[in-house]
Motif scaffolding. Sequence first.
Motif, PDB file in Angstrom:
ATOM      1  N   PRO A  45       1.054  -1.068  -0.085  1.00 52.30           N
ATOM      2  CA  PRO A  45       0.084  -0.016   0.032  1.00 52.30           C
ATOM      3  C   PRO A  45       0.987   1.159  -0.039  1.00 52.30           C
ATOM      4  CG  PRO A  45      -0.841  -1.321   1.634  1.00 52.30           C
ATOM      5  CD  PRO A  45       0.590  -2.118   1.116  1.00 52.30           C
ATOM      6  N   ARG A  46       0.318   2.323  -0.627  1.00 50.60           N
ATOM      7  CA  ARG A  46       1.038   3.606  -0.591  1.00 50.60           C
ATOM      8  C   ARG A  46      -0.046   4.675  -0.450  1.00 50.60           C
ATOM      9  NH1 ARG A  46       3.673   4.223  -6.587  1.00 50.60           N
ATOM     10  NH2 ARG A  46       4.100   6.605  -5.744  1.00 50.60           N
ATOM     11  N   GLU A  47       0.463   5.765   0.219  1.00 53.11           N
ATOM     12  CA  GLU A  47      -0.704   6.803   0.602  1.00 53.11           C
ATOM     13  C   GLU A  47      -0.444   8.139  -0.148  1.00 53.11           C
ATOM     14  OE1 GLU A  47      -0.880   7.519   4.763  1.00 53.11           O
ATOM     15  OE2 GLU A  47      -0.781   5.388   5.178  1.00 53.11           O
ATOM     16  N   ASP A  48       0.476   8.043  -1.288  1.00 53.24           N
ATOM     17  CA  ASP A  48       0.687   9.233  -2.150  1.00 53.24           C
ATOM     18  C   ASP A  48      -0.042   9.146  -3.800  1.00 53.24           C
ATOM     19  OD1 ASP A  48       2.442   7.276  -3.076  1.00 53.24           O
ATOM     20  OD2 ASP A  48       3.959   8.754  -3.409  1.00 53.24           O
ATOM     21  N   THR A  49      -0.546   8.138  -3.542  1.00 53.83           N
ATOM     22  CA  THR A  49      -1.456   8.122  -5.007  1.00 53.83           C
ATOM     23  C   THR A  49      -2.684   8.360  -4.746  1.00 53.83           C
ATOM     24  OG1 THR A  49      -1.398   5.603  -4.885  1.00 53.83           O
ATOM     25  CG2 THR A  49       0.343   6.816  -6.122  1.00 53.83           C
ATOM     26  N   ASP A  50      -3.565   9.254  -5.624  1.00 57.31           N
ATOM     27  CA  ASP A  50      -4.847   9.323  -5.655  1.00 57.31           C
ATOM     28  C   ASP A  50      -5.437   9.875  -6.937  1.00 57.31           C
ATOM     29  OD1 ASP A  50      -3.492  11.951  -5.961  1.00 57.31           O
ATOM     30  OD2 ASP A  50      -5.033  13.345  -4.991  1.00 57.31           O
ATOM     31  N   PHE A  51      -6.851   9.812  -7.098  1.00 57.48           N
ATOM     32  CA  PHE A  51      -7.639  10.226  -8.215  1.00 57.48           C
ATOM     33  C   PHE A  51      -8.966  10.457  -8.069  1.00 57.48           C
ATOM     34  CE2 PHE A  51      -9.925   6.339  -7.846  1.00 57.48           C
ATOM     35  CZ  PHE A  51     -10.820   6.150  -9.107  1.00 57.48           C
ATOM     36  N   GLU A  52      -9.499  11.008  -8.937  1.00 56.27           N
ATOM     37  CA  GLU A  52     -10.993  11.705  -8.730  1.00 56.27           C
ATOM     38  C   GLU A  52     -11.867  10.532  -9.161  1.00 56.27           C
ATOM     39  OE1 GLU A  52     -14.065  14.809 -10.770  1.00 56.27           O
ATOM     40  OE2 GLU A  52     -11.868  15.456 -10.421  1.00 56.27           O
ATOM     41  N   ASP A  53     -12.472  10.033  -8.169  1.00 56.95           N
ATOM     42  CA  ASP A  53     -13.567   8.935  -8.225  1.00 56.95           C
ATOM     43  C   ASP A  53     -14.597   9.309  -8.958  1.00 56.95           C
ATOM     44  OD1 ASP A  53     -15.035   6.605  -7.777  1.00 56.95           O
ATOM     45  OD2 ASP A  53     -15.630   7.233  -6.025  1.00 56.95           O
ATOM     46  N   PRO A  54     -15.187   8.726 -10.255  1.00 57.86           N
ATOM     47  CA  PRO A  54     -15.869   9.281 -11.024  1.00 57.86           C
ATOM     48  C   PRO A  54     -17.617   8.924 -10.422  1.00 57.86           C
ATOM     49  CG  PRO A  54     -15.257   7.117 -11.984  1.00 57.86           C
ATOM     50  CD  PRO A  54     -14.119   7.436 -10.706  1.00 57.86           C
ATOM     51  N   MET A  55     -17.426   7.946  -9.310  1.00 54.33           N
ATOM     52  CA  MET A  55     -18.817   7.890  -8.562  1.00 54.33           C
ATOM     53  C   MET A  55     -19.295   8.751  -7.692  1.00 54.33           C
ATOM     54  SD  MET A  55     -19.601   5.126 -10.458  1.00 54.33           S
ATOM     55  CE  MET A  55     -21.065   4.724  -9.550  1.00 54.33           C
ATOM     56  N   THR A  56     -18.221   9.361  -7.140  1.00 57.70           N
ATOM     57  CA  THR A  56     -18.478  10.375  -6.108  1.00 57.70           C
ATOM     58  C   THR A  56     -17.950  11.769  -6.272  1.00 57.70           C
ATOM     59  OG1 THR A  56     -16.316   9.966  -5.025  1.00 57.70           O
ATOM     60  CG2 THR A  56     -18.409   8.626  -4.344  1.00 57.70           C
ATOM     61  N   ALA A 123     -17.608   2.671 -12.732  1.00 55.52           N
ATOM     62  CA  ALA A 123     -17.610   4.171 -13.206  1.00 55.52           C
ATOM     63  C   ALA A 123     -19.159   4.076 -13.388  1.00 55.52           C
ATOM     64  CB  ALA A 123     -17.004   4.237 -14.388  1.00 55.52           C
ATOM     65  N   GLU A 124     -19.575   5.471 -14.227  1.00 55.50           N
ATOM     66  CA  GLU A 124     -20.838   5.524 -14.496  1.00 55.50           C
ATOM     67  C   GLU A 124     -21.238   4.961 -15.905  1.00 55.50           C
ATOM     68  OE1 GLU A 124     -23.334   6.937 -13.080  1.00 55.50           O
ATOM     69  OE2 GLU A 124     -22.493   8.043 -11.413  1.00 55.50           O
ATOM     70  N   ASP A 125     -21.341   3.696 -15.862  1.00 51.60           N
ATOM     71  CA  ASP A 125     -21.349   2.979 -17.216  1.00 51.60           C
ATOM     72  C   ASP A 125     -22.344   1.716 -16.971  1.00 51.60           C
ATOM     73  OD1 ASP A 125     -20.381   0.837 -15.588  1.00 51.60           O
ATOM     74  OD2 ASP A 125     -18.141   1.508 -16.030  1.00 51.60           O
TER      75      ASP A 125
END
Length: 370
Positions: A45-56, A123-125
């Motif tokens: 695990p690593r805590e420095d990677t993020d992304f914008e969750d398309p669901m929320t 995702a919104e699919d």
Amino acid sequence: MIRNIKIALFLAFFSLSLHSAHAQHKSWMLGPFEREVNQKPIIEPREDTDFEDPMTGNNVFWESMATFNPAAILKDGKIHVLYRAEEKLGENEIGGHTSRLGLATSEDGKSYQRETEPIFYPAEDNQKEFEWTGGTEDPRIVETADGKYVLTYTQWNREYPRLAIATSADLRNWEKHGPVFQSWKDGKYHNIETKSGAIVTEVKGGKLVAAKINDKYWMYYGVPHIWLASSEDLIHWEPIENHEGNLAPVLSPRPGYFDSWLVEAGPPPVLTDRGIVVMYNAGNSNEIGVKDLGNRVYTGGQALFDAKEPWKLLDRTDQPFIKPEKDFEKSGQYVDGTTFLEGLVLFEGVWYLYYGTADSMVGVVKWIQD
């Protein structure tokens, strides 16, 4: 005289030990797989990677809690490892997170470079109803003869875990085809637990590709028993039923053995000249299994099926060929310990077997085939 007796006893014991170790590895098995000296996890695990969750719409640290249960495939001369990842939520409850798939690549089988964002996720699919909010879990992957990639994975909407299929030409752009049994017999098996789809492969051109047997592809799947399904196109699947119209397990738990609690399909099986070798994940129950192995511990077994009748079991191991030994295999979300097998590749003459450790990290063992 006493010294000679001691030496004779030692040699006899040593010879017996070697014979026992050899007997545990049957001639049809893949392996033996070896650990690296001072083995460590290859993905953590690593805590420095993020992304914008398309669901929320929220920014999430998608692999901060756990990175585990990996698939593996070759592409462009590199090993590609697709691993399940979960973010921290301030709790350690298994099943309470959203799972997404990350990607790590290696040019040498030693060092791994990871993508900073997941490559497969809810995702919104048209699969939202099956994948949200639990996510996309526990992948296996195979390559087709024409260079396409077929992913099997578990959709988890917190109602039913469902085995699903997705395809891709580049491991980044995916077409989701939905639950594998959604349309079979009006959804007879749609609303029951299905997971862990392992499609049979064979070695061609120095790598593993999806294999056809009797003009069909075959997939071992399921838990706590392993069942079988067939397909003509790797997307639409038909479960194998008996004459009564019921699923017929091809591998089941055995009281008294390391797989007394459950069996679950592992990485893509391999069609060999001896038959189909199926690596499987095995759960132990202390009450009816192996007392000194530990309760609910996941180890690995191997089974041999007939090359022309994939449902016909020919042989199986009586002892695990891999089990939790290292600290990182026995600590994490799943404290009982796991070596949970999901990824297998043949890379430059070496077999790499990838597995999840304690629902928290990724490990690998290797076999240099003679």
